[in-house]
Design an enzyme around this catalytic site. Structure first.
Site, PDB file in Angstrom:
ATOM      1  N   GLY A   1       0.968  -1.300   0.145  1.00 14.16           N
ATOM      2  CA  GLY A   1       0.028  -0.095   0.118  1.00 14.16           C
ATOM      3  C   GLY A   1       1.062   1.220  -0.063  1.00 14.16           C
ATOM      4  O   GLY A   1       2.104   1.147   0.812  1.00 14.16           O
TER       5      GLY A   1
ATOM      6  N   GLN B   1       3.241   9.896   0.799  1.00 11.67           N
ATOM      7  CA  GLN B   1       4.142   9.358   0.731  1.00 11.67           C
ATOM      8  C   GLN B   1       5.160   9.684  -0.419  1.00 11.67           C
ATOM      9  O   GLN B   1       6.132   9.540  -0.215  1.00 11.67           O
ATOM     10  CB  GLN B   1       4.602   7.916   1.276  1.00 11.67           C
ATOM     11  CG  GLN B   1       3.813   7.491   2.438  1.00 11.67           C
ATOM     12  CD  GLN B   1       3.329   6.091   2.379  1.00 11.67           C
ATOM     13  OE1 GLN B   1       2.506   5.153   1.839  1.00 11.67           O
ATOM     14  NE2 GLN B   1       3.970   4.954   3.082  1.00 11.67           N
TER      15      GLN B   1
ATOM     16  N   CYS C   1       5.904   0.343   7.744  1.00  8.82           N
ATOM     17  CA  CYS C   1       5.798   0.970   6.397  1.00  8.82           C
ATOM     18  C   CYS C   1       6.647   1.418   5.648  1.00  8.82           C
ATOM     19  O   CYS C   1       8.012   1.577   6.145  1.00  8.82           O
ATOM     20  CB  CYS C   1       5.518   2.724   7.462  1.00  8.82           C
ATOM     21  SG  CYS C   1       4.592   4.389   6.078  1.00  8.82           S
ATOM     22  N   LEU C   2       6.389   1.491   4.208  1.00 10.82           N
ATOM     23  CA  LEU C   2       7.800   2.460   2.952  1.00 10.82           C
ATOM     24  C   LEU C   2       8.663   3.408   4.001  1.00 10.82           C
ATOM     25  O   LEU C   2       9.040   3.883   3.428  1.00 10.82           O
ATOM     26  CB  LEU C   2       7.435   2.030   2.201  1.00 10.82           C
ATOM     27  CG  LEU C   2       6.583   1.230   1.532  1.00 10.82           C
ATOM     28  CD1 LEU C   2       6.028   1.422  -0.168  1.00 10.82           C
ATOM     29  CD2 LEU C   2       7.284  -0.176   1.590  1.00 10.82           C
TER      30      LEU C   2
ATOM     31  N   HIS D   1      -4.229   1.625   7.225  1.00  9.51           N
ATOM     32  CA  HIS D   1      -3.055   2.409   7.665  1.00  9.51           C
ATOM     33  C   HIS D   1      -2.821   3.164   6.599  1.00  9.51           C
ATOM     34  O   HIS D   1      -2.403   3.978   7.254  1.00  9.51           O
ATOM     35  CB  HIS D   1      -1.957   1.417   7.249  1.00  9.51           C
ATOM     36  CG  HIS D   1      -0.799   1.382   6.956  1.00  9.51           C
ATOM     37  ND1 HIS D   1       0.413   0.828   8.079  1.00  9.51           N
ATOM     38  CD2 HIS D   1      -0.471   2.332   6.488  1.00  9.51           C
ATOM     39  CE1 HIS D   1       1.994   1.536   7.567  1.00  9.51           C
ATOM     40  NE2 HIS D   1       0.880   2.605   6.175  1.00  9.51           N
ATOM     41  N   GLU D   2      -3.345   3.049   5.325  1.00 10.09           N
ATOM     42  CA  GLU D   2      -3.189   4.182   4.029  1.00 10.09           C
ATOM     43  C   GLU D   2      -4.025   4.971   4.501  1.00 10.09           C
ATOM     44  O   GLU D   2      -3.499   5.936   4.197  1.00 10.09           O
ATOM     45  CB  GLU D   2      -3.302   3.440   2.849  1.00 10.09           C
ATOM     46  CG  GLU D   2      -2.486   2.317   2.479  1.00 10.09           C
ATOM     47  CD  GLU D   2      -0.918   2.150   2.521  1.00 10.09           C
ATOM     48  OE1 GLU D   2      -0.289   3.899   2.627  1.00 10.09           O
ATOM     49  OE2 GLU D   2      -0.612   1.427   2.867  1.00 10.09           O
TER      50      GLU D   2
ATOM     51  N   HIS E   1      -2.177   7.850   7.139  1.00 14.53           N
ATOM     52  CA  HIS E   1      -1.679   8.752   6.040  1.00 14.53           C
ATOM     53  C   HIS E   1      -2.385  10.109   5.889  1.00 14.53           C
ATOM     54  O   HIS E   1      -1.415  10.653   5.147  1.00 14.53           O
ATOM     55  CB  HIS E   1      -0.508   7.697   4.904  1.00 14.53           C
ATOM     56  CG  HIS E   1       0.241   6.480   5.206  1.00 14.53           C
ATOM     57  ND1 HIS E   1       1.273   6.981   5.874  1.00 14.53           N
ATOM     58  CD2 HIS E   1       0.525   5.682   5.016  1.00 14.53           C
ATOM     59  CE1 HIS E   1       1.921   6.546   6.146  1.00 14.53           C
ATOM     60  NE2 HIS E   1       1.572   5.283   5.457  1.00 14.53           N
TER      61      HIS E   1
HETATM   62 NI    NI Z   1       2.204   3.247   5.397  1.00 11.02          NI
END
Ligand code: NI
Length: 181
Positions: free
Chosen positions: A54, A59, A101-102, A143-144, A147
């Protein structure tokens, strides 16, 4: 979805503590049109390359309410693009799942969230969509969407756990930048 979409050029992923990761993203408007289609394609490429399941627009430095994800366990990609996603219902039952998380690479922790959610969003063609999710998809959606409101998964941890994880991340990044010299 056209598979060629995932061949789009990748974008750099911003890491904590980039300020945009803490900002509230604005809704995608009709006027954003083709730019959003292109951005979604590049976000999917970026996510697959990372690899991740995701990615939210902030991000990659875009303060827009746009999310891409793919939680398919099979080899065949099943990309989802969500424009202006909104959680409209959440179960009282909660579930714990390990998240990463990226924007905080290498860091993982158990996060407790509602086990099931209903999410409304627009597809890239503007059509209204709704998805009822449980399991990994429920976690990933929450989660997304977090963000888009400047919330990181670490915000769901105890302050002690959160500080430990962030300290560890910053230390590892420092070591990496030293090795790169
Ligand atoms: Ni994340």
């Amino acid at each position: 979805m056209n598979t060629a979409m995932t061949d789009a050029p990748i974008l750099p992923i911003l890491f904590h503590p980039a300020p945009i990761l803490r900002a509230k993203a604005r809704p995608v408007a009709e006027a954003d049109g083709a730019r959003v289609t292109e951005l979604a394609a590049r976000m999917l490429s970026t996510m697959y390359k990372a690899p991740g399941i995701g990615l939210a627009a902030p991000q990659v430095g875009e303060g827009l309410r746009l999310v891409v994800l793919d939680v398919a366990k099979e080899e065949t990609p099943a990309p989802m693009v969500l424009v202006n996603p909104e959680i409209v219902a959440a179960s009282t039952e909660r579930a714990i799942r390990e998240e990463g998380c990226l924007s905080l690479p290498g860091q993982y922790a158990d996060v407790e969230r509602p086990a099931r959610v209903k999410v409304r969003y627009r597809a890239l063609d503007g059509s209204r969509q709704e998805v009822e999710a449980d399991d990994l998809l429920a976690t990933c959606l929450q989660h997304e969407i977090d963000h888009l409101d400047g919330v990181m998964f670490t915000d769901h941890l105890s302050p002690l756990k959160r500080n430990m994880l962030i300290k560890k991340f910053l230390k590892e990044q420092k070591l990496k930048s030293r090795e790169a010299m």
